[in-house]
Write an enzyme that holds these catalytic residues in place. Structure first.
Site, PDB file in Angstrom:
ATOM      1  N   LYS A   1       0.063   4.278  -0.260  1.00 40.21           N
ATOM      2  CA  LYS A   1      -0.581   5.451   0.332  1.00 40.21           C
ATOM      3  C   LYS A   1      -0.375   6.673  -0.581  1.00 40.21           C
ATOM      4  CE  LYS A   1      -0.288   3.298   4.820  1.00 40.21           C
ATOM      5  NZ  LYS A   1      -0.153   3.479   6.289  1.00 40.21           N
TER       6      LYS A   1
ATOM      7  N   GLU B   1      -5.181  -4.817  10.588  1.00 34.63           N
ATOM      8  CA  GLU B   1      -4.147  -3.829  10.869  1.00 34.63           C
ATOM      9  C   GLU B   1      -4.450  -3.142  12.190  1.00 34.63           C
ATOM     10  OE1 GLU B   1      -1.987  -2.095   7.120  1.00 34.63           O
ATOM     11  OE2 GLU B   1      -3.973  -1.239   7.272  1.00 34.63           O
TER      12      GLU B   1
ATOM     13  N   ASN C   1       0.853  -1.188   0.000  1.00 35.28           N
ATOM     14  CA  ASN C   1       0.000   0.000   0.000  1.00 35.28           C
ATOM     15  C   ASN C   1       0.889   1.237   0.000  1.00 35.28           C
ATOM     16  OD1 ASN C   1      -1.956   1.949   0.326  1.00 35.28           O
ATOM     17  ND2 ASN C   1      -2.408   1.443   2.456  1.00 35.28           N
TER      18      ASN C   1
ATOM     19  N   HIS D   1      -9.640   1.006   5.237  1.00 33.22           N
ATOM     20  CA  HIS D   1      -8.376   1.279   5.913  1.00 33.22           C
ATOM     21  C   HIS D   1      -8.608   2.301   7.028  1.00 33.22           C
ATOM     22  CE1 HIS D   1      -4.231   2.517   6.614  1.00 33.22           C
ATOM     23  NE2 HIS D   1      -3.854   1.412   5.990  1.00 33.22           N
TER      24      HIS D   1
ATOM     25  N   SER E   1       3.398  -1.975  10.219  1.00 29.23           N
ATOM     26  CA  SER E   1       4.867  -1.975  10.345  1.00 29.23           C
ATOM     27  C   SER E   1       5.476  -3.329   9.999  1.00 29.23           C
ATOM     28  CB  SER E   1       5.293  -1.525  11.750  1.00 29.23           C
ATOM     29  OG  SER E   1       4.869  -0.205  12.001  1.00 29.23           O
TER      30      SER E   1
ATOM     31  N   GLY F   1       2.511   2.544  10.742  1.00 27.44           N
ATOM     32  CA  GLY F   1       3.443   3.653  10.574  1.00 27.44           C
ATOM     33  C   GLY F   1       4.143   4.087  11.844  1.00 27.44           C
TER      34      GLY F   1
ATOM     35  N   GLU G   1      -6.998   4.770   8.032  1.00 29.11           N
ATOM     36  CA  GLU G   1      -6.768   6.165   7.661  1.00 29.11           C
ATOM     37  C   GLU G   1      -7.984   6.746   6.959  1.00 29.11           C
ATOM     38  OE1 GLU G   1      -1.987   5.332   7.278  1.00 29.11           O
ATOM     39  OE2 GLU G   1      -3.180   5.618   5.462  1.00 29.11           O
TER      40      GLU G   1
END
Length: 263
Positions: A15, A178, A13, A106, A222, A184, A108
């Site tokens: 991003k 996740e 991904n 996701h 991560s 991150g 985010e």
């Protein structure tokens, strides 16, 4: 079918990265890695999710890769078909362009762009009805985990889409777990904690669909070359959704290799 018989997925991904020239170089470097030591599709499904601007360019660049590499959209509109929806890209438009897989849910998107459970369910419904494969992301926050609510939160996110998924459409879904606190941050759930959550997800899916035993469940948060082997060795972890490490061709290749070798 045991979960160990599931062909893993390793999905990069990207991003909101990188610039066009860097994206082209990244693809070329990854193709060189695959050329030197190919991984068969039977060992591992490999995919990358670039920004919307790069979808077709990356798809063209990967057409002659030594092994198939799928190109995945990072998001899809809650609106179906075509129409007066400025800035949106529908599932049908993705399918028409040869993009067959999409990330939905996701954290985010949920946290930064107000993708509520209702919005996410609408996106999943549209994507499946258009014939797309859905990589559906679930995960809990650190506060939720510390309160002992991790399993409840994650299983509720799966229940959120169950009402819009037809029985046969579960075969087109890949789950990506996740933990939000590991995205991150450099923190990674221990292999034991990740495996426990993946087992809980599979058990929960078994209450909903007959495809539960066959469904790939990916770990994200991560993931790096140096922890991929440990994660890949876990029974119910069938691949990885890779963030930052997917922007380095060698690291991404090493992660794919780790899952290809252990499954």
């Amino acid at each position: 079918m045991s979960s160990s018989a599931i062909t893993p997925w390793v999905v990069g991904n990207w991003k909101m990265n990188p610039m066009q020239a860097d994206a082209q170089q990244l693809i070329q470097s990854f193709k060189q890695q695959l050329q030197q030591a190919p991984l068969s599709a039977a060992q591992c499904h490999i995919a990358v999710a670039p920004i919307a601007l790069h979808l077709l360019t990356v798809q063209q660049q990967l057409a002659d890769a030594a092994v198939p590499v799928a190109v995945v959209a990072q998001d899809v509109s809650r609106q179906a078909g075509t129409g007066a929806y400025t800035g949106e890209i529908s599932a049908e438009l993705l399918k028409d362009s040869g993009i067959d897989t999409v990330l939905i849910g996701h954290s985010e998107r949920r946290e930064l762009f107000a993708d509520t459970s209702v919005v996410v369910a609408e996106k999943v419904k549209n994507a499946l009805n258009a014939g797309l494969r859905v990589i559906y992301c679930v995960g809990e926050s650190l506060a939720q985990r510390e309160e002992g609510l991790a399993n409840q939160v994650v299983l509720q996110q799966i229940c959120d889409i169950a009402r819009v998924v037809q029985a046969e459409q579960w075969a087109q879904i890949v789950i990506a777990y996740e933990p939000i606190w590991a995205i991150g941050t450099g923190k990674t759930a221990s292999p034991e904690d990740a495996q426990a959550m993946h087992a809980a997800i599979r058990e929960g899916l078994a209450q909903i669909t007959a495809y539960a035993a066959k469904m790939p469940i990916l770990y994200g948060g991560s993931v790096k070359a140096d922890n991929a082997l440990q994660l890949a060795a876990c029974k119910d972890i069938n691949g990885a959704l890779v963030g930052g490490a997917s922007l380095d061709a060698q690291s991404f290749y090493q992660i794919a290799t780790a899952f290809a070798q252990t499954k």
